[in-house]
Scaffold this motif. Structure first.
Motif, PDB file in Angstrom:
ATOM      1  N   THR A 106      20.140  70.447  62.056  1.00 31.30           N
ATOM      2  CA  THR A 106      19.563  71.793  62.182  1.00 31.30           C
ATOM      3  C   THR A 106      20.225  72.611  63.281  1.00 31.30           C
ATOM      4  O   THR A 106      19.811  73.739  63.541  1.00 31.30           O
ATOM      5  N   ALA A 107      21.254  72.063  63.929  1.00 31.96           N
ATOM      6  CA  ALA A 107      21.865  72.746  65.073  1.00 31.96           C
ATOM      7  C   ALA A 107      22.893  73.804  64.663  1.00 31.96           C
ATOM      8  O   ALA A 107      23.236  74.677  65.459  1.00 31.96           O
ATOM      9  N   GLY A 108      23.385  73.741  63.435  1.00 29.46           N
ATOM     10  CA  GLY A 108      24.406  74.685  63.004  1.00 29.46           C
ATOM     11  C   GLY A 108      23.861  75.744  62.071  1.00 29.46           C
ATOM     12  O   GLY A 108      22.746  76.227  62.258  1.00 29.46           O
ATOM     13  N   VAL A 109      24.636  76.100  61.072  1.00 29.98           N
ATOM     14  CA  VAL A 109      24.215  77.066  60.065  1.00 29.98           C
ATOM     15  C   VAL A 109      24.372  76.435  58.685  1.00 29.98           C
ATOM     16  O   VAL A 109      25.183  75.526  58.492  1.00 29.98           O
ATOM     17  N   PHE A 110      23.587  76.921  57.732  1.00 32.05           N
ATOM     18  CA  PHE A 110      23.718  76.453  56.356  1.00 32.05           C
ATOM     19  C   PHE A 110      24.611  77.406  55.588  1.00 32.05           C
ATOM     20  O   PHE A 110      24.372  78.617  55.576  1.00 32.05           O
ATOM     21  N   VAL A 111      25.654  76.833  54.975  1.00 32.59           N
ATOM     22  CA  VAL A 111      26.574  77.636  54.162  1.00 32.59           C
ATOM     23  C   VAL A 111      26.771  76.946  52.814  1.00 32.59           C
ATOM     24  O   VAL A 111      26.465  75.761  52.649  1.00 32.59           O
ATOM     25  N   ASN A 112      27.311  77.693  51.883  1.00 27.56           N
ATOM     26  CA  ASN A 112      27.535  77.170  50.541  1.00 27.56           C
ATOM     27  C   ASN A 112      28.744  76.235  50.522  1.00 27.56           C
ATOM     28  O   ASN A 112      29.829  76.596  50.959  1.00 27.56           O
ATOM     29  N   PHE A 113      28.529  75.022  50.004  1.00 26.08           N
ATOM     30  CA  PHE A 113      29.609  74.035  49.887  1.00 26.08           C
ATOM     31  C   PHE A 113      29.426  73.339  48.548  1.00 26.08           C
ATOM     32  O   PHE A 113      28.451  72.636  48.334  1.00 26.08           O
ATOM     33  N   PHE A 114      30.330  73.598  47.615  1.00 22.43           N
ATOM     34  CA  PHE A 114      30.222  73.088  46.252  1.00 22.43           C
ATOM     35  C   PHE A 114      28.903  73.529  45.603  1.00 22.43           C
ATOM     36  O   PHE A 114      28.250  72.754  44.900  1.00 22.43           O
ATOM     37  N   GLY A 115      28.505  74.764  45.866  1.00 22.01           N
ATOM     38  CA  GLY A 115      27.326  75.318  45.215  1.00 22.01           C
ATOM     39  C   GLY A 115      26.002  74.878  45.793  1.00 22.01           C
ATOM     40  O   GLY A 115      24.940  75.163  45.224  1.00 22.01           O
TER      41      GLY A 115
ATOM     42  N   GLN B 220      23.716  74.270  49.631  1.00 22.12           N
ATOM     43  CA  GLN B 220      23.673  74.568  51.054  1.00 22.12           C
ATOM     44  C   GLN B 220      23.948  73.307  51.881  1.00 22.12           C
ATOM     45  O   GLN B 220      23.363  72.251  51.643  1.00 22.12           O
ATOM     46  N   ALA B 221      24.855  73.449  52.863  1.00 26.32           N
ATOM     47  CA  ALA B 221      25.248  72.313  53.707  1.00 26.32           C
ATOM     48  C   ALA B 221      25.192  72.728  55.170  1.00 26.32           C
ATOM     49  O   ALA B 221      25.727  73.780  55.555  1.00 26.32           O
ATOM     50  N   ALA B 222      24.556  71.905  56.000  1.00 25.33           N
ATOM     51  CA  ALA B 222      24.447  72.179  57.437  1.00 25.33           C
ATOM     52  C   ALA B 222      25.814  71.989  58.087  1.00 25.33           C
ATOM     53  O   ALA B 222      26.423  70.922  57.986  1.00 25.33           O
ATOM     54  N   THR B 223      26.278  73.041  58.773  1.00 27.48           N
ATOM     55  CA  THR B 223      27.659  73.068  59.254  1.00 27.48           C
ATOM     56  C   THR B 223      27.722  73.525  60.706  1.00 27.48           C
ATOM     57  O   THR B 223      27.017  74.461  61.104  1.00 27.48           O
ATOM     58  N   ALA B 224      28.581  72.904  61.487  1.00 23.65           N
ATOM     59  CA  ALA B 224      28.777  73.278  62.892  1.00 23.65           C
ATOM     60  C   ALA B 224      29.407  74.662  62.995  1.00 23.65           C
ATOM     61  O   ALA B 224      30.107  75.107  62.082  1.00 23.65           O
ATOM     62  N   THR B 225      29.184  75.332  64.106  1.00 24.00           N
ATOM     63  CA  THR B 225      29.717  76.685  64.316  1.00 24.00           C
ATOM     64  C   THR B 225      30.815  76.719  65.379  1.00 24.00           C
ATOM     65  O   THR B 225      31.330  77.788  65.702  1.00 24.00           O
ATOM     66  N   GLY B 226      31.181  75.542  65.903  1.00 23.91           N
ATOM     67  CA  GLY B 226      32.107  75.467  67.025  1.00 23.91           C
ATOM     68  C   GLY B 226      33.377  76.294  66.904  1.00 23.91           C
ATOM     69  O   GLY B 226      33.726  77.028  67.848  1.00 23.91           O
ATOM     70  N   PRO B 227      34.118  76.223  65.786  1.00 23.52           N
ATOM     71  CA  PRO B 227      35.375  76.969  65.708  1.00 23.52           C
ATOM     72  C   PRO B 227      35.214  78.464  65.947  1.00 23.52           C
ATOM     73  O   PRO B 227      36.009  79.072  66.675  1.00 23.52           O
ATOM     74  N   VAL B 228      34.188  79.055  65.364  1.00 24.74           N
ATOM     75  CA  VAL B 228      33.977  80.503  65.525  1.00 24.74           C
ATOM     76  C   VAL B 228      33.470  80.816  66.927  1.00 24.74           C
ATOM     77  O   VAL B 228      33.898  81.797  67.550  1.00 24.74           O
ATOM     78  N   VAL B 229      32.591  79.972  67.455  1.00 22.06           N
ATOM     79  CA  VAL B 229      32.080  80.180  68.820  1.00 22.06           C
ATOM     80  C   VAL B 229      33.226  80.142  69.824  1.00 22.06           C
ATOM     81  O   VAL B 229      33.346  81.020  70.691  1.00 22.06           O
ATOM     82  N   PHE B 230      34.093  79.144  69.715  1.00 21.72           N
ATOM     83  CA  PHE B 230      35.223  79.029  70.637  1.00 21.72           C
ATOM     84  C   PHE B 230      36.207  80.189  70.465  1.00 21.72           C
ATOM     85  O   PHE B 230      36.766  80.693  71.445  1.00 21.72           O
ATOM     86  N   ALA B 231      36.430  80.608  69.223  1.00 21.02           N
ATOM     87  CA  ALA B 231      37.365  81.710  68.969  1.00 21.02           C
ATOM     88  C   ALA B 231      36.849  83.006  69.587  1.00 21.02           C
ATOM     89  O   ALA B 231      37.619  83.767  70.200  1.00 21.02           O
TER      90      ALA B 231
END
Length: 304
Positions: free
Chosen positions: A207-216, A218-229
């Motif tokens: 529950t620490a990341g965001v849910f995005v569409n992955f193969f149709g 919803q999958a819980a996904t980390a946000t690190g790359p965008v946060v660091f960028a």
């Protein structure tokens, strides 16, 4: 101690001893025999690791429910085990002989990486547990780049020590994902040194990341790359390593992913993580045998 805990400890002991034994064999085995040894491990693993085999087939069924028959799902699962075994053997071999990565890996799109570095803010290399990613990192290190990778600490301390010593030998800097603040601080330092920060964005993140569409789905996904960028101005560059028919590999480096800002910070994170996730999905669809299907990617579900 419960029977379940005893079982886990015994499984870890077996896995540790298997790793040490394989490392010893790889060290003395003629190079031409490595592929055959990896195939033997793959067959053994596929039939012994029943839980992981079932997870792989379940994950493939979720991803390709409308497009693949069970026979093809089984074939891909077997190929996945085979590729993981080959990657493991290659990893052990090249960690002792890192210079061989130049012979084993051809790079496509290196100009995208160099262009990203020209900005001086470091590069966030986003990928997945896809192909022989340790070999990709070794190859980049051999090209002269500073390479850092965020990793979860292994549950087995002896295995962790074994792998850490070999990463140090190759020259790859590892950053443990916990404790969180130390991970953030070390990651930012790596980017400010204008180095590569390698992040795999394909694991269930609770529950620490965001849910995005992955193969149709919803999958819980980390946000690190965008946060660091956003914090450092580092460029985000997707890269993937794919095994070729001749046994070598192609490291494919994609153009930089531009961050698009939205009205709300949360929406900025979700939108851009979705964009990166779709790139990862496109590679998995094209090379399904290269991804680690033994992970329960959709385990966490949205609350509403």
């Amino acid at each position: 101690m419960t029977s379940k805990e005893v079982g886990k400890r015994f499984s870890r002991l077996l896995a540790r001893q298997a790793l040490f034994f394989c490392s010893l064999i790889v060290k003395f085995l003629p190079r031409g025999w490595l592929c055959g040894f990896a195939d033997f491990i793959a067959i053994l693993g596929y039939y012994i690791a029943v839980k992981q085999r079932n997870i792989a087939q379940e994950s493939l069924s979720i991803a390709f429910a409308d497009s693949l028959e069970q026979k093809e799902i089984t074939r891909i699962a077997q190929s996945c085990f085979r590729n993981m075994a080959k990657s493991g053997v290659e990893m052990l071999y090249t960690m002792d002989n890192p210079e061989l990565s130049k012979e084993l890996v051809v790079i496509e799109g290196q100009e995208h990486l160099d262009q990203a570095f020209s900005k001086g803010n470091g590069v966030i290399a986003v990928s997945a547990h896809f192909g022989n990613f340790p070999l990709a990192l070794t190859r980049l290190k051999q090209e002269g780049y500073g390479v850092n990778v965020i990793l979860r600490r292994m549950r087995d301390d002896k295995v962790e020590e074994f792998l850490e010593s070999r990463r140090r030998k190759v020259g790859i800097n590892f950053i443990h994902s916990a404790p969180r603040q130390a991970c953030v601080d070390d990651s930012v330092k790596a980017l400010r040194r204008n180095e590569i920060l390698f992040i795999q964005l394909d694991q269930n993140f609770g529950t620490a990341g965001v849910f995005v569409n992955f193969f149709g789905r919803q999958a819980a996904t980390a946000t690190g790359p965008v946060v660091f960028a956003l914090r450092t101005g580092a460029a985000i560059v997707p890269l993937f390593i794919v095994r070729q028919a001749d046994g070598r590999h192609k490291l494919i480096i994609e153009p930089q992913v531009e961050i698009e800002k939205k009205d709300a910070p949360d929406e900025t994170l979700r939108y851009n993580i979705q964009k990166i996730t779709l790139i990862i999905e496109s590679y998995i669809r094209k090379y399904p045998q290269e991804w680690g299907w033994i992970h329960r990617r959709w385990k966490s579900r949205p609350s509403s």
